[in-house]
Write a protein that holds these residues in place. Structure first.
Motif, PDB file in Angstrom:
ATOM      1  N   UNK A   5       0.921  -1.651  -0.151  1.00  0.00           N
ATOM      2  CA  UNK A   5       0.076  -0.120  -0.151  1.00  0.00           C
ATOM      3  C   UNK A   5       0.258   1.446  -0.239  1.00  0.00           C
ATOM      4  N   UNK A   6       1.911   1.665   0.542  1.00  0.00           N
ATOM      5  CA  UNK A   6       2.893   2.197   0.759  1.00  0.00           C
ATOM      6  C   UNK A   6       4.063   2.703  -0.428  1.00  0.00           C
ATOM      7  N   UNK A   7       4.146   1.452  -1.121  1.00  0.00           N
ATOM      8  CA  UNK A   7       5.381   1.707  -2.087  1.00  0.00           C
ATOM      9  C   UNK A   7       5.617  -0.022  -2.438  1.00  0.00           C
ATOM     10  N   UNK A   8       7.027  -0.492  -1.998  1.00  0.00           N
ATOM     11  CA  UNK A   8       7.051  -1.343  -2.986  1.00  0.00           C
ATOM     12  C   UNK A   8       8.346  -2.569  -1.857  1.00  0.00           C
ATOM     13  N   UNK A   9       8.589  -4.083  -1.868  1.00  0.00           N
ATOM     14  CA  UNK A   9       9.050  -4.520  -1.400  1.00  0.00           C
ATOM     15  C   UNK A   9       9.955  -5.238  -2.098  1.00  0.00           C
ATOM     16  N   UNK A  10      11.147  -4.497  -2.013  1.00  0.00           N
ATOM     17  CA  UNK A  10      12.510  -5.863  -3.346  1.00  0.00           C
ATOM     18  C   UNK A  10      13.208  -6.235  -2.250  1.00  0.00           C
ATOM     19  N   UNK A  11      13.408  -7.690  -3.116  1.00  0.00           N
ATOM     20  CA  UNK A  11      14.051  -8.862  -1.921  1.00  0.00           C
ATOM     21  C   UNK A  11      15.236  -9.138  -3.331  1.00  0.00           C
ATOM     22  N   UNK A  12      16.486  -8.961  -2.234  1.00  0.00           N
ATOM     23  CA  UNK A  12      17.449  -9.606  -3.349  1.00  0.00           C
ATOM     24  C   UNK A  12      19.230  -9.371  -2.512  1.00  0.00           C
ATOM     25  N   UNK A  13      19.749 -10.238  -2.644  1.00  0.00           N
ATOM     26  CA  UNK A  13      20.811 -10.787  -2.422  1.00  0.00           C
ATOM     27  C   UNK A  13      20.459 -10.819  -0.087  1.00  0.00           C
ATOM     28  N   UNK A  14      19.716 -11.425  -0.383  1.00  0.00           N
ATOM     29  CA  UNK A  14      19.422 -12.372   1.058  1.00  0.00           C
ATOM     30  C   UNK A  14      18.949 -10.987   1.994  1.00  0.00           C
ATOM     31  N   UNK A  15      18.185  -9.721   1.976  1.00  0.00           N
ATOM     32  CA  UNK A  15      18.504  -9.169   2.473  1.00  0.00           C
ATOM     33  C   UNK A  15      16.790  -8.217   1.723  1.00  0.00           C
ATOM     34  N   UNK A  16      15.246  -7.885   2.456  1.00  0.00           N
ATOM     35  CA  UNK A  16      14.559  -7.596   2.114  1.00  0.00           C
ATOM     36  C   UNK A  16      14.504  -5.607   2.454  1.00  0.00           C
ATOM     37  N   UNK A  17      14.077  -4.920   1.078  1.00  0.00           N
ATOM     38  CA  UNK A  17      13.893  -3.305   1.664  1.00  0.00           C
ATOM     39  C   UNK A  17      13.170  -2.987   0.930  1.00  0.00           C
ATOM     40  N   UNK A  18      12.496  -2.137   2.276  1.00  0.00           N
ATOM     41  CA  UNK A  18      10.783  -0.896   1.970  1.00  0.00           C
ATOM     42  C   UNK A  18      11.677  -0.077   1.507  1.00  0.00           C
ATOM     43  N   UNK A  19      10.890   0.070  -0.126  1.00  0.00           N
ATOM     44  CA  UNK A  19      11.474   1.135  -1.001  1.00  0.00           C
ATOM     45  C   UNK A  19      10.010   2.170  -1.176  1.00  0.00           C
ATOM     46  N   UNK A  20      10.063   3.874  -1.556  1.00  0.00           N
ATOM     47  CA  UNK A  20       9.139   3.947  -2.193  1.00  0.00           C
ATOM     48  C   UNK A  20       9.759   4.161  -3.666  1.00  0.00           C
ATOM     49  N   UNK A  21       8.668   4.539  -4.966  1.00  0.00           N
ATOM     50  CA  UNK A  21       8.552   4.500  -6.029  1.00  0.00           C
ATOM     51  C   UNK A  21       9.896   5.281  -6.355  1.00  0.00           C
ATOM     52  N   UNK A  22      10.384   6.421  -5.725  1.00  0.00           N
ATOM     53  CA  UNK A  22      11.497   6.828  -6.266  1.00  0.00           C
ATOM     54  C   UNK A  22      12.933   6.276  -5.831  1.00  0.00           C
TER      55      UNK A  22
END
Length: 434
Positions: free
Chosen positions: A311-328
């Motif tokens: 609802x607030x953006x995106x969640x990126x899973x890469x290299x064993x890490x999970x990061x919440x990010x907005x579009x920019x």
């Protein structure tokens, strides 16, 4: 110091060796005869009838006879250069003398081969004084047979620590009145004998990678105005490994590589040429994965990178890490993870655009690359800007200069190049930058 070149090729992609005499065959020259008739992408830039390692010692005198016979018959039509490898050794005068005698026989105008031969390849050289001995022998051969002094080039195989150190002496030694080292053409790595000379070992018995040797040879060639060539890649079935090795070499400025089969010749002839189509790469676990192009979008189909919306953006899973990010922030992250490999068309377009801007008085312009990335069905538009100035233009010109060199010296490949790129792109690529 200005060094006068005695050869025309600025780039050599392929260095292809063939045994000069094969034991147990009705025609001991069969492999020479087959190689001499190669054409198009299967024919190397430099063909090396190999009268050293590839030919048994007992067959080398016959090998010289075969070189003369085959080159006399087929040399006029062979599309690349012809540089026989003779025997030589820094520590063995008898071997050096044998190589000298073989050169005398091959270069005799009465035998009909020398008019098609561009030079000789000298293996197992040592320090710079040993290089001068080989050069002096070639000078004597030229004078003995009434050939123009310096008309035969000399290429050396760097197979010892002494030869590697000699690379640093070339700038000061070439051009001195006491030698004809300006005849030097190729500096070729020979990792197998180099490994033996260095007394190197690995747990598996495999050859070390020797990136330092390849770097030093490329640097020595650049400093002395010569051409660097990597050694043989023995696993002839490992096409991917061969291409990876060439990509690594090209990043060092070493365009050429030894080819052991016509199949390797094809791969090595095509490898340094710009690709027909551009491609996007995504960095995954320190590796760059080529994305799949479809409907103007670039799609990642692996499972090492995952992307989902919230609802607030995106969640990126890469290299064993999970990061919440907005579009920019996601766009910035993906820009860092992506790279673009330009096609021949892209490079020509950019060079032409910069040339036009320069004509209009502009010193720099921005070039934009954009696409839509698709990861787990989620689409994100990304855009990369790159500033082009004169330095960027000169760097981008190297693959085009290589293409132009190939086009000039290998007319037998014109048809295949037109099929690869299209006649219009070929014409533009041969004219841009001139």
């Amino acid at each position: 110091m200005s060094i006068k070149r005695h050869y025309e090729r600025e780039f050599v992609r392929t260095f292809f060796t063939s045994p000069t005499a094969v034991e147990g065959e009705d025609d001991s020259a069969k492999m020479l005869r087959s190689a001499a008739q190669l054409t198009g992408m299967q024919a190397p830039d430099v063909w090396v009838p190999d009268n050293e390692d590839a030919t048994a010692p007992s067959m080398r005198d016959e090998g010289v006879e075969n070189i003369v016979e085959v080159v006399s018959e087929y040399g006029a039509d062979f599309p690349g250069e012809i540089h026989p490898r003779i025997v030589w050794h820094r520590d063995d005068p008898a071997t050096r003398y044998q190589g000298f005698q073989h050169m005398l026989e091959i270069a005799d105008p009465a035998n009909g081969a020398i008019e098609h031969i561009d030079g000789f390849v000298v293996p197992e050289v040592g320090d710079i004084d040993d290089w001068k001995k080989a050069d002096e022998f070639i000078t004597i051969v030229e004078n003995e047979h009434g050939l123009e002094e310096g008309s035969l080039s000399m290429s050396v195989i760097v197979e010892s620590g002494a030869a590697e150190l000699a690379l640093g002496d070339l700038r000061t030694e070439m051009g001195k009145p006491a030698n004809n080292l300006e005849r030097l053409f190729l500096l070729v790595d020979g990792e197998v004998d180099y490994t033996k000379d260095m007394r190197a070992m690995t747990p598996t018995g495999e050859l070390p990678e020797w990136p330092e040797l390849r770097h030093n040879t490329s640097r020595g060639a650049s400093a002395a105005g010569l051409v660097a060539v990597d050694g043989p890649y023995d696993d002839i079935r490992d096409v991917d490994g061969y291409n990876e090795r060439m990509t690594e070499n090209q990043a060092k400025g070493m365009i050429g590589i030894w080819s052991l089969t016509p199949g390797q010749v094809v791969e090595a002839n095509k490898s340094p040429l710009p690709p027909k189509t551009g491609s996007w790469l995504l960095e995954v676990d320190d590796r760059e994965i080529e994305l799949e192009a479809a409907d103007g979008k670039q799609i990642y189909n692996g499972d090492k990178v995952r992307l989902e919306t919230t609802d607030s953006g995106y969640v990126l899973h890469t290299g064993g890490e999970t990061t919440e990010l907005d579009e920019d922030d996601l766009r910035k992250k993906l820009l860092d993870m992506t790279a673009y490999v330009p096609s021949m068309d892209d490079i020509v377009d950019s060079m032409e655009e910069f040339e036009a801007a320069k004509e209009a008085g502009k010193g720099a312009i921005a070039m934009t690359q954009s696409t839509t990335l698709v990861i787990d069905g989620v689409e994100i538009d990304i855009e990369k800007d790159r500033m082009w100035d004169e330095a960027t233009y000169q760097a981008a010109q190297t693959p085009i200069t290589l293409f132009q060199d190939v086009y000039e010296h290998r007319p037998d490949q014109h048809e295949e190049l037109a099929e690869m790129y299209g006649a219009d792109i070929v014409e533009r690529a041969t004219n841009v930058g001139n």
